[in-house]
Design a protein around this motif. Structure first.
Motif, PDB file in Angstrom:
ATOM      1  N   GLN A  81       0.840  -1.188  -0.046  1.00  0.00           N
ATOM      2  CA  GLN A  81      -0.027  -0.110   0.120  1.00  0.00           C
ATOM      3  C   GLN A  81       0.807   1.262  -0.046  1.00  0.00           C
ATOM      4  O   GLN A  81       0.756   2.252  -0.651  1.00  0.00           O
ATOM      5  CB  GLN A  81      -0.909   0.060   1.193  1.00  0.00           C
ATOM      6  N   MET A  82       1.972   1.286   0.816  1.00  0.00           N
ATOM      7  CA  MET A  82       2.873   2.501   1.003  1.00  0.00           C
ATOM      8  C   MET A  82       3.617   2.698  -0.476  1.00  0.00           C
ATOM      9  O   MET A  82       3.701   3.615  -0.892  1.00  0.00           O
ATOM     10  CB  MET A  82       3.873   2.170   1.957  1.00  0.00           C
ATOM     11  N   ALA A  83       3.850   1.662  -1.244  1.00  0.00           N
ATOM     12  CA  ALA A  83       4.594   1.486  -2.256  1.00  0.00           C
ATOM     13  C   ALA A  83       3.556   2.160  -3.547  1.00  0.00           C
ATOM     14  O   ALA A  83       4.050   2.989  -4.380  1.00  0.00           O
ATOM     15  CB  ALA A  83       5.114   0.180  -2.579  1.00  0.00           C
ATOM     16  N   GLN A  84       2.406   1.660  -3.353  1.00  0.00           N
ATOM     17  CA  GLN A  84       1.408   2.085  -4.638  1.00  0.00           C
ATOM     18  C   GLN A  84       0.991   3.480  -4.243  1.00  0.00           C
ATOM     19  O   GLN A  84       0.617   4.310  -5.205  1.00  0.00           O
ATOM     20  CB  GLN A  84       0.145   1.246  -4.664  1.00  0.00           C
ATOM     21  N   SER A  85       0.863   3.892  -2.983  1.00  0.00           N
ATOM     22  CA  SER A  85       0.732   5.349  -2.750  1.00  0.00           C
ATOM     23  C   SER A  85       1.800   6.215  -2.828  1.00  0.00           C
ATOM     24  O   SER A  85       1.460   7.792  -2.639  1.00  0.00           O
ATOM     25  CB  SER A  85       0.142   5.409  -1.458  1.00  0.00           C
ATOM     26  N   GLY A  86       2.853   5.906  -3.184  1.00  0.00           N
ATOM     27  CA  GLY A  86       4.038   6.789  -3.380  1.00  0.00           C
ATOM     28  C   GLY A  86       4.802   7.220  -2.127  1.00  0.00           C
ATOM     29  O   GLY A  86       5.572   8.093  -2.050  1.00  0.00           O
ATOM     30  N   GLN A  87       4.468   6.596  -1.028  1.00  0.00           N
ATOM     31  CA  GLN A  87       5.263   6.991   0.456  1.00  0.00           C
ATOM     32  C   GLN A  87       6.454   6.305   0.435  1.00  0.00           C
ATOM     33  O   GLN A  87       7.371   6.742   1.267  1.00  0.00           O
ATOM     34  CB  GLN A  87       4.476   6.223   1.466  1.00  0.00           C
ATOM     35  N   ILE A  88       7.004   5.465  -0.278  1.00  0.00           N
ATOM     36  CA  ILE A  88       8.234   4.690  -0.290  1.00  0.00           C
ATOM     37  C   ILE A  88       8.954   5.280  -1.776  1.00  0.00           C
ATOM     38  O   ILE A  88       8.500   4.768  -2.688  1.00  0.00           O
ATOM     39  CB  ILE A  88       8.187   3.330  -0.310  1.00  0.00           C
ATOM     40  N   GLN A  89      10.165   6.169  -1.352  1.00  0.00           N
ATOM     41  CA  GLN A  89      10.812   6.422  -2.693  1.00  0.00           C
ATOM     42  C   GLN A  89      11.838   5.557  -2.911  1.00  0.00           C
ATOM     43  O   GLN A  89      12.126   5.481  -4.111  1.00  0.00           O
ATOM     44  CB  GLN A  89      11.265   7.958  -2.382  1.00  0.00           C
ATOM     45  N   THR A  90      12.598   4.908  -1.931  1.00  0.00           N
ATOM     46  CA  THR A  90      13.731   4.122  -2.193  1.00  0.00           C
ATOM     47  C   THR A  90      13.716   2.770  -1.653  1.00  0.00           C
ATOM     48  O   THR A  90      12.652   2.672  -0.710  1.00  0.00           O
ATOM     49  CB  THR A  90      14.917   4.817  -1.627  1.00  0.00           C
ATOM     50  N   LYS A  91      14.362   1.892  -1.720  1.00  0.00           N
ATOM     51  CA  LYS A  91      14.470   0.565  -1.161  1.00  0.00           C
ATOM     52  C   LYS A  91      14.471   0.917   0.278  1.00  0.00           C
ATOM     53  O   LYS A  91      15.451   1.565   0.893  1.00  0.00           O
ATOM     54  CB  LYS A  91      15.751  -0.100  -2.053  1.00  0.00           C
ATOM     55  N   LEU A  92      13.709   0.034   1.095  1.00  0.00           N
ATOM     56  CA  LEU A  92      14.061   0.203   2.515  1.00  0.00           C
ATOM     57  C   LEU A  92      15.165  -1.055   2.767  1.00  0.00           C
ATOM     58  O   LEU A  92      15.100  -2.072   2.290  1.00  0.00           O
ATOM     59  CB  LEU A  92      12.726  -0.420   3.040  1.00  0.00           C
ATOM     60  N   ASN A  93      15.823  -0.445   3.693  1.00  0.00           N
ATOM     61  CA  ASN A  93      16.977  -1.515   4.201  1.00  0.00           C
ATOM     62  C   ASN A  93      16.570  -2.277   5.659  1.00  0.00           C
ATOM     63  O   ASN A  93      15.260  -2.046   5.908  1.00  0.00           O
ATOM     64  CB  ASN A  93      18.274  -0.927   4.572  1.00  0.00           C
ATOM     65  N   GLU A  94      17.292  -3.014   6.088  1.00  0.00           N
ATOM     66  CA  GLU A  94      16.746  -3.917   7.090  1.00  0.00           C
ATOM     67  C   GLU A  94      16.622  -2.991   8.350  1.00  0.00           C
ATOM     68  O   GLU A  94      15.513  -3.345   9.203  1.00  0.00           O
ATOM     69  CB  GLU A  94      18.020  -5.073   7.680  1.00  0.00           C
ATOM     70  N   ASP A  95      17.254  -1.858   8.610  1.00  0.00           N
ATOM     71  CA  ASP A  95      16.857  -1.218   9.989  1.00  0.00           C
ATOM     72  C   ASP A  95      15.440  -0.422   9.832  1.00  0.00           C
ATOM     73  O   ASP A  95      14.949  -0.280  10.735  1.00  0.00           O
ATOM     74  CB  ASP A  95      18.006  -0.190   9.843  1.00  0.00           C
ATOM     75  N   GLN A  96      15.546  -0.134   8.469  1.00  0.00           N
ATOM     76  CA  GLN A  96      14.140   0.480   8.192  1.00  0.00           C
ATOM     77  C   GLN A  96      12.881  -0.334   8.318  1.00  0.00           C
ATOM     78  O   GLN A  96      11.723   0.127   9.051  1.00  0.00           O
ATOM     79  CB  GLN A  96      13.850   1.405   6.938  1.00  0.00           C
ATOM     80  N   LEU A  97      13.194  -1.581   7.916  1.00  0.00           N
ATOM     81  CA  LEU A  97      12.081  -2.657   8.164  1.00  0.00           C
ATOM     82  C   LEU A  97      11.941  -2.969   9.491  1.00  0.00           C
ATOM     83  O   LEU A  97      10.769  -3.169  10.131  1.00  0.00           O
ATOM     84  CB  LEU A  97      12.446  -3.864   7.467  1.00  0.00           C
TER      85      LEU A  97
END
Length: 130
Positions: A81-97
């Motif tokens: 959902q976040m990717a489809q709505s444009g909230q994620i701009q770059t690849k998430l790394n392990e710490d962000q996950l």
């Protein structure tokens, strides 16, 4: 004669609708079509997750899916959902996950309560048997 023609037209139209929408008399898509649609959705979800997560984050999410499938499903849906709505701009790394997982855990954390009924404990006379 007109009624017979109308009945024939209705029957052809009903057969056409059933073949187009894959339903029998119950209507709706057939089981094969439902499975195909579910498979397409799963492939799309995996493609989006591959674009959004780096390799280590993807491995962590797969590890969580083994231990807690419902939590992993919730996180995957949230990421899609976040990717489809444009909230994620770059690849998430392990710490962000990990941060995202902590947020999900805080929201879904269940409080356990233990209720001790003293009256029942008092009525229990099993200690008197000795």
């Amino acid at each position: 004669m007109a009624e017979d023609e109308l009945d024939a037209i209705r029957a052809r139209r009903m057969a056409e609708l059933q073949t187009n929408y894959g339903g029998g008399p119950g209507g709706g898509p057939s089981k094969e079509q439902q499975e195909e649609m579910a498979q397409k959705r799963a492939e799309m979800k995996h493609a989006i997750l591959a674009q959004v997560l780096d390799q280590q984050a993807r491995a962590r999410l797969n590890t969580i899916a083994v231990a807690k499938p419902e939590k992993a499903q919730m996180v995957e849906n949230m990421l899609v959902q976040m990717a489809q709505s444009g909230q994620i701009q770059t690849k998430l790394n392990e710490d962000q996950l990990k941060g995202l997982l902590e947020q999900v855990s805080e929201r879904t954390q269940k409080k356990t309560t233990v209720k001790f009924d003293r009256r029942r404990a008092h009525l229990d006379d099993s200690d008197d048997d000795f």
